[in-house]
Motif scaffolding. Structure first.
Motif, PDB file in Angstrom:
ATOM      1  N   TRP A  65     -56.819 -15.038  54.494  1.00  0.00           N
ATOM      2  CA  TRP A  65     -58.261 -15.239  54.349  1.00  0.00           C
ATOM      3  C   TRP A  65     -58.570 -16.345  53.350  1.00  0.00           C
ATOM      4  O   TRP A  65     -57.848 -16.546  52.370  1.00  0.00           O
ATOM      5  CB  TRP A  65     -58.935 -13.955  53.877  1.00  0.00           C
ATOM      6  CG  TRP A  65     -59.072 -12.910  54.936  1.00  0.00           C
ATOM      7  CD1 TRP A  65     -59.916 -12.924  56.008  1.00  0.00           C
ATOM      8  CD2 TRP A  65     -58.361 -11.668  55.019  1.00  0.00           C
ATOM      9  NE1 TRP A  65     -59.771 -11.777  56.759  1.00  0.00           N
ATOM     10  CE2 TRP A  65     -58.816 -10.977  56.166  1.00  0.00           C
ATOM     11  CE3 TRP A  65     -57.377 -11.060  54.236  1.00  0.00           C
ATOM     12  CZ2 TRP A  65     -58.336  -9.740  56.545  1.00  0.00           C
ATOM     13  CZ3 TRP A  65     -56.899  -9.825  54.611  1.00  0.00           C
ATOM     14  CH2 TRP A  65     -57.377  -9.176  55.750  1.00  0.00           C
ATOM     15  N   VAL A  66     -59.655 -17.042  53.609  1.00  0.00           N
ATOM     16  CA  VAL A  66     -60.207 -18.004  52.664  1.00  0.00           C
ATOM     17  C   VAL A  66     -61.708 -17.745  52.575  1.00  0.00           C
ATOM     18  O   VAL A  66     -62.263 -16.998  53.392  1.00  0.00           O
ATOM     19  CB  VAL A  66     -59.939 -19.466  53.081  1.00  0.00           C
ATOM     20  CG1 VAL A  66     -58.450 -19.734  53.160  1.00  0.00           C
ATOM     21  CG2 VAL A  66     -60.609 -19.781  54.420  1.00  0.00           C
ATOM     22  N   GLY A  67     -62.368 -18.368  51.584  1.00  0.00           N
ATOM     23  CA  GLY A  67     -63.794 -18.163  51.417  1.00  0.00           C
ATOM     24  C   GLY A  67     -64.519 -19.457  51.119  1.00  0.00           C
ATOM     25  O   GLY A  67     -63.913 -20.448  50.681  1.00  0.00           O
ATOM     26  N   SER A  68     -65.818 -19.444  51.329  1.00  0.00           N
ATOM     27  CA  SER A  68     -66.632 -20.648  51.135  1.00  0.00           C
ATOM     28  C   SER A  68     -66.797 -21.011  49.665  1.00  0.00           C
ATOM     29  O   SER A  68     -67.326 -22.077  49.345  1.00  0.00           O
ATOM     30  CB  SER A  68     -68.006 -20.453  51.771  1.00  0.00           C
ATOM     31  OG  SER A  68     -68.659 -19.313  51.241  1.00  0.00           O
TER      32      SER A  68
ATOM     33  N   LEU B 277     -64.125  -9.931  45.527  1.00  0.00           N
ATOM     34  CA  LEU B 277     -62.743  -9.537  45.822  1.00  0.00           C
ATOM     35  C   LEU B 277     -62.677  -8.476  46.915  1.00  0.00           C
ATOM     36  O   LEU B 277     -61.703  -8.413  47.675  1.00  0.00           O
ATOM     37  CB  LEU B 277     -62.066  -8.982  44.571  1.00  0.00           C
ATOM     38  CG  LEU B 277     -61.758  -9.950  43.437  1.00  0.00           C
ATOM     39  CD1 LEU B 277     -61.231  -9.184  42.238  1.00  0.00           C
ATOM     40  CD2 LEU B 277     -60.740 -11.005  43.881  1.00  0.00           C
ATOM     41  N   LEU B 278     -63.712  -7.628  46.985  1.00  0.00           N
ATOM     42  CA  LEU B 278     -63.653  -6.435  47.823  1.00  0.00           C
ATOM     43  C   LEU B 278     -64.341  -6.598  49.168  1.00  0.00           C
ATOM     44  O   LEU B 278     -64.054  -5.839  50.094  1.00  0.00           O
ATOM     45  CB  LEU B 278     -64.272  -5.243  47.079  1.00  0.00           C
ATOM     46  CG  LEU B 278     -63.688  -4.943  45.686  1.00  0.00           C
ATOM     47  CD1 LEU B 278     -64.429  -3.776  45.062  1.00  0.00           C
ATOM     48  CD2 LEU B 278     -62.194  -4.661  45.771  1.00  0.00           C
ATOM     49  N   GLU B 279     -65.243  -7.553  49.286  1.00  0.00           N
ATOM     50  CA  GLU B 279     -66.073  -7.637  50.482  1.00  0.00           C
ATOM     51  C   GLU B 279     -65.591  -8.709  51.452  1.00  0.00           C
ATOM     52  O   GLU B 279     -64.677  -9.484  51.151  1.00  0.00           O
ATOM     53  CB  GLU B 279     -67.525  -7.899  50.080  1.00  0.00           C
ATOM     54  CG  GLU B 279     -68.132  -6.756  49.279  1.00  0.00           C
ATOM     55  CD  GLU B 279     -69.625  -6.931  49.046  1.00  0.00           C
ATOM     56  OE1 GLU B 279     -70.094  -8.088  49.040  1.00  0.00           O
ATOM     57  OE2 GLU B 279     -70.319  -5.910  48.879  1.00  0.00           O
ATOM     58  N   SER B 280     -66.229  -8.741  52.624  1.00  0.00           N
ATOM     59  CA  SER B 280     -65.882  -9.704  53.668  1.00  0.00           C
ATOM     60  C   SER B 280     -67.088 -10.535  54.097  1.00  0.00           C
ATOM     61  O   SER B 280     -67.040 -11.207  55.115  1.00  0.00           O
ATOM     62  CB  SER B 280     -65.325  -8.966  54.900  1.00  0.00           C
ATOM     63  OG  SER B 280     -64.211  -8.174  54.559  1.00  0.00           O
ATOM     64  N   ASN B 281     -68.143 -10.471  53.298  1.00  0.00           N
ATOM     65  CA  ASN B 281     -69.348 -11.218  53.652  1.00  0.00           C
ATOM     66  C   ASN B 281     -69.276 -12.631  53.079  1.00  0.00           C
ATOM     67  O   ASN B 281     -68.261 -13.041  52.522  1.00  0.00           O
ATOM     68  CB  ASN B 281     -70.594 -10.474  53.150  1.00  0.00           C
ATOM     69  CG  ASN B 281     -70.567 -10.288  51.655  1.00  0.00           C
ATOM     70  OD1 ASN B 281     -69.552  -9.904  51.078  1.00  0.00           O
ATOM     71  ND2 ASN B 281     -71.662 -10.576  50.994  1.00  0.00           N
TER      72      ASN B 281
ATOM     73  N   GLY C  25     -69.170 -15.801  50.936  1.00  0.00           N
ATOM     74  CA  GLY C  25     -68.785 -16.034  49.551  1.00  0.00           C
ATOM     75  C   GLY C  25     -67.669 -15.151  49.044  1.00  0.00           C
ATOM     76  O   GLY C  25     -67.218 -15.317  47.915  1.00  0.00           O
ATOM     77  N   SER C  26     -67.203 -14.227  49.863  1.00  0.00           N
ATOM     78  CA  SER C  26     -66.152 -13.300  49.422  1.00  0.00           C
ATOM     79  C   SER C  26     -64.766 -13.864  49.737  1.00  0.00           C
ATOM     80  O   SER C  26     -64.619 -14.886  50.403  1.00  0.00           O
ATOM     81  CB  SER C  26     -66.323 -11.946  50.112  1.00  0.00           C
ATOM     82  OG  SER C  26     -65.983 -12.049  51.476  1.00  0.00           O
ATOM     83  N   GLY C  27     -63.758 -13.158  49.283  1.00  0.00           N
ATOM     84  CA  GLY C  27     -62.387 -13.605  49.506  1.00  0.00           C
ATOM     85  C   GLY C  27     -61.883 -13.381  50.910  1.00  0.00           C
ATOM     86  O   GLY C  27     -60.887 -13.964  51.323  1.00  0.00           O
ATOM     87  N   GLN C  28     -62.556 -12.523  51.680  1.00  0.00           N
ATOM     88  CA  GLN C  28     -62.141 -12.211  53.054  1.00  0.00           C
ATOM     89  C   GLN C  28     -63.177 -12.723  54.055  1.00  0.00           C
ATOM     90  O   GLN C  28     -63.417 -12.113  55.086  1.00  0.00           O
ATOM     91  CB  GLN C  28     -61.962 -10.710  53.233  1.00  0.00           C
ATOM     92  CG  GLN C  28     -60.763 -10.126  52.496  1.00  0.00           C
ATOM     93  CD  GLN C  28     -60.931 -10.067  50.985  1.00  0.00           C
ATOM     94  OE1 GLN C  28     -60.105 -10.568  50.240  1.00  0.00           O
ATOM     95  NE2 GLN C  28     -62.005  -9.462  50.518  1.00  0.00           N
ATOM     96  N   GLU C  29     -63.760 -13.864  53.779  1.00  0.00           N
ATOM     97  CA  GLU C  29     -64.872 -14.378  54.587  1.00  0.00           C
ATOM     98  C   GLU C  29     -64.407 -15.088  55.853  1.00  0.00           C
ATOM     99  O   GLU C  29     -64.964 -14.888  56.939  1.00  0.00           O
ATOM    100  CB  GLU C  29     -65.707 -15.342  53.738  1.00  0.00           C
ATOM    101  CG  GLU C  29     -66.864 -15.977  54.483  1.00  0.00           C
ATOM    102  CD  GLU C  29     -67.578 -17.021  53.640  1.00  0.00           C
ATOM    103  OE1 GLU C  29     -68.533 -17.630  54.157  1.00  0.00           O
ATOM    104  OE2 GLU C  29     -67.179 -17.237  52.476  1.00  0.00           O
TER     105      GLU C  29
END
Length: 606
Positions: A66-69, A206-210, A212-216
């Motif tokens: 995963w990467v994030g914006s 760290l915990l979310e997928s929305n 700006g998160s780490g799982q975006e």
């Protein structure tokens, strides 16, 4: 053995090492650079595999994925390599199972976990405290943070026991810790936990997928292509695979790097292996102080699993053409990614069954539920291949990793049937990767500091290391012997006593990043930092103004101010919400209660 001379030798062909080599080459193409890698592949803790799927063979990531914006370093590389991204699917119902095997399975939607009202209030106040503390952490040097030694003397579990009200929130936080760190809260320094959150901009990212998160976001084609793309740019001839470094030492003239087949001399070394392996190439009094941290880092229990499913179609269609397609894949390994298997075989373009049923694919379970996995996410590819990715970590990994793969697979599928429905039993393929057994990785996803280690070792983890050497060390030693015999020569010793510290060994790993520590973007940031350190010594004129500013920023100790958490409800709001919801529940159970209350009001007024 031959001794080849290089400008820079980089130990490790993961994202840190290859990013360092890439920047060095971009700034000075004449530098002679060698990247040594113990494994037979590049990528470090990212690896992409081709697996049988409903549409043929598709690619999935079995490491970092995963990467994030809000991760500029990795996004810049993605843009440079021309790789496309797509969003992690999160729409729909989420499954929560905490509190033991007989506890109620809760279904939630949106960003809030499916906890009781008291649990949500407890979680909000705990998040508030942790976010406020993490905002005070100095990510450049955590030991400079307020109360650093006190925070580093306790575990995350200690803090939870003192500040969480409910058992379900303690279990919720432990569940979050397992896939995030591969460890239990009782194994981790609380200061390290706060630093980790601070580098990501807070705990929730760290915990979310929305957004700006780490799982975006995920990468089309997998994350290992980042390392492959970097290797192509620096030249595969400069990357030596299967070359584990067995020894590193330095003197006044060169650093020496030894593998099983070669010995190399160089002007600088960048070590990018995980911190818990950093001491392996050193022995005796040659072990740098920073490398001794490897003795204080536990090995993560972290197994990634995938269950690959058929798209949701009619039974006859699924049992007919798709099963034929699966057999065709397994026998002939037709490998055109995202294409029909062959003429006459059906390509299933419908959604995964959990999406058809309104589920997101996210499942979270506690360690006491007899479920092997901690969490799962939807892992369907952009090419229409449905899959779920899950993590067996922490206590669950400790319990289940010793069992046979078939037993784990059956338990995983059984739980998916329980949580998502009987369609989960019809799967194409099951695959695992146990990172604790992966050589030269030191576990996954990130090295974690135990209490006391961060304040003791962190200041030296990024500092180049070396020793003091005289300008002409060998000549000086000879003359000292002569001076003992002929004291009249002692007057020449001050001329030779021109000692200088030679720092030829540099460090780079995602664990020391100040932006998204533990993530791919952190690995890239640290590789570039180490490259700038080397450039400043070998060819300072090659540094750009941007490089100088980045180097200055990395050396600046910044103190953050606590941030206002507008997205978290206040305690007052939660109490009012609790009263309102309680009243609504009371009225729903007692329809006459409102009428009785009105009657009482009238009597009082009269």
């Amino acid at each position: 053995m031959t001794e080849e001379i290089w400008d820079v030798i980089i130990v490790g062909a993961g994202l840190s090492g290859l990013s360092a080599a890439h920047l060095l080459k971009k700034r000075n193409d004449k530098l002679k650079i060698l990247v040594t890698e113990a494994k037979d592949r590049v990528g470090g803790r990212t690896v992409t595999s081709e697996i049988p799927a409903a549409n043929g063979v598709d690619r999935w990531d079995f490491g970092g994925q995963w990467v994030g914006s809000t991760q500029p370093h990795v996004l810049e590389l993605i843009k440079e390599l021309g790789i496309e991204t797509y969003r992690q699917f999160t729409d729909g119902k989420k499954v929560y199972h905490m509190g033991g095997p007989n506890a109620k399975v809760r279904i939630g939607e949106g960003r809030l976990p499916a906890l009781s009202l008291l649990g949500l209030m407890d979680l909000a106040q705990l998040y508030w405290k942790i976010e406020t503390l993490s905002a005070t952490i100095c990510v450049e040097d955590p030991s400079k943070s307020p109360n650093a030694f006190e925070l580093d003397s306790m575990t995350v579990q200690t803090y939870l026991d003192q500040h969480a009200w409910t058992t379900e929130v303690k279990e919720q936080m432990a569940m979050c810790s397992r896939p995030l760190f591969g460890l239990e809260p009782s194994q981790m320094s609380f200061l390290y936990f706060l630093m980790y959150a601070a580098t990501a901009g807070g705990l929730l990212p760290l915990l979310e997928s929305n957004e700006g998160s780490g799982q975006e976001l995920k990468l089309k084609g997998g994350t290992q292509q980042l390392s492959k793309g970097l290797a192509e740019r620096i030249g595969w001839k400069n990357v030596q695979l299967g070359a584990a470094v067995t020894a590193i030492w330095q003197d006044a003239e060169y650093a020496k790097v030894m593998t099983a087949t070669n010995t190399y001399l160089c002007r600088a070394v960048i070590v990018t292996c995980p911190l818990n392996l950093a001491g392996c190439p050193f022995s005796g009094d040659e072990v740098p102080f920073a490398a001794r941290v490897c003795l204080h880092i536990p090995l993560n229990d972290w197994v990634m699993l995938f269950v690959f499913h058929f798209p949701h179609t009619s039974n006859s269609q699924r049992d007919g053409k798709c099963l034929c397609a699966m057999r065709k894949v397994q026998s002939e390994k037709i490998m055109e990614i995202g294409k029909p298997l062959a003429e006459g075989y059906h390509r299933c373009d419908s959604q995964a069954f959990w999406k058809e049923k309104g589920y997101s694919g996210e499942i979270a379970t506690g360690s006491s539920t007899n479920c092997p996995f901690t969490v799962t996410f939807d892992a369907s590819t952009p090419y229409g291949s449905p899959a779920l990715v899950g993590f067996i970590a922490g206590k669950q990994a400790n319990e289940w990793s010793s069992k046979e793969v078939g037993e784990r697979r059956d338990a995983v599928v059984s739980r998916l049937v329980k949580y998502l429905g009987p369609e989960a039993a019809s799967f194409i393929h099951y695959e695992e990767k146990d990172w604790a057994k992966e050589p030269y990785s030191g576990g996954c996803p990130v090295n974690v500091m135990v209490p006391g280690a961060l304040t003791y070792y962190h200041p030296s983890l990024k500092s180049p290391c070396g020793r003091y050497y005289s300008v002409a060390q060998s000549a000086y030693r000879s003359l000292i012997v002569v001076a003992v015999i002929m004291p009249s020569l002692i007057h020449i010793s001050p001329v030779l006593k021109k000692w200088q510290k030679v720092n030829r060994i540099h460090w780079a790993s995602t664990e020391t990043a100040t932006s998204w520590c533990g993530y791919m973007t952190g690995a890239i940031q640290e590789g570039q930092r180490a490259a700038r350190e080397v450039l400043a010594k070998l060819c300072p004129n090659a540094l750009t103004q941007e490089d100088k500013e980045a180097a200055q920023e990395s050396q600046t100790i910044k103190q953050k101010q606590p941030s206002k958490l507008s997205f978290l409800p206040s305690i007052k709001t939660l109490v009012l919400a609790a009263v309102a919801i309680g009243a609504a529940v009371l009225l729903a159970q007692n329809p006459d209660a409102l009428e009785n209350a009105k009657t009482c009001d009238k009597m009082v007024l009269q």
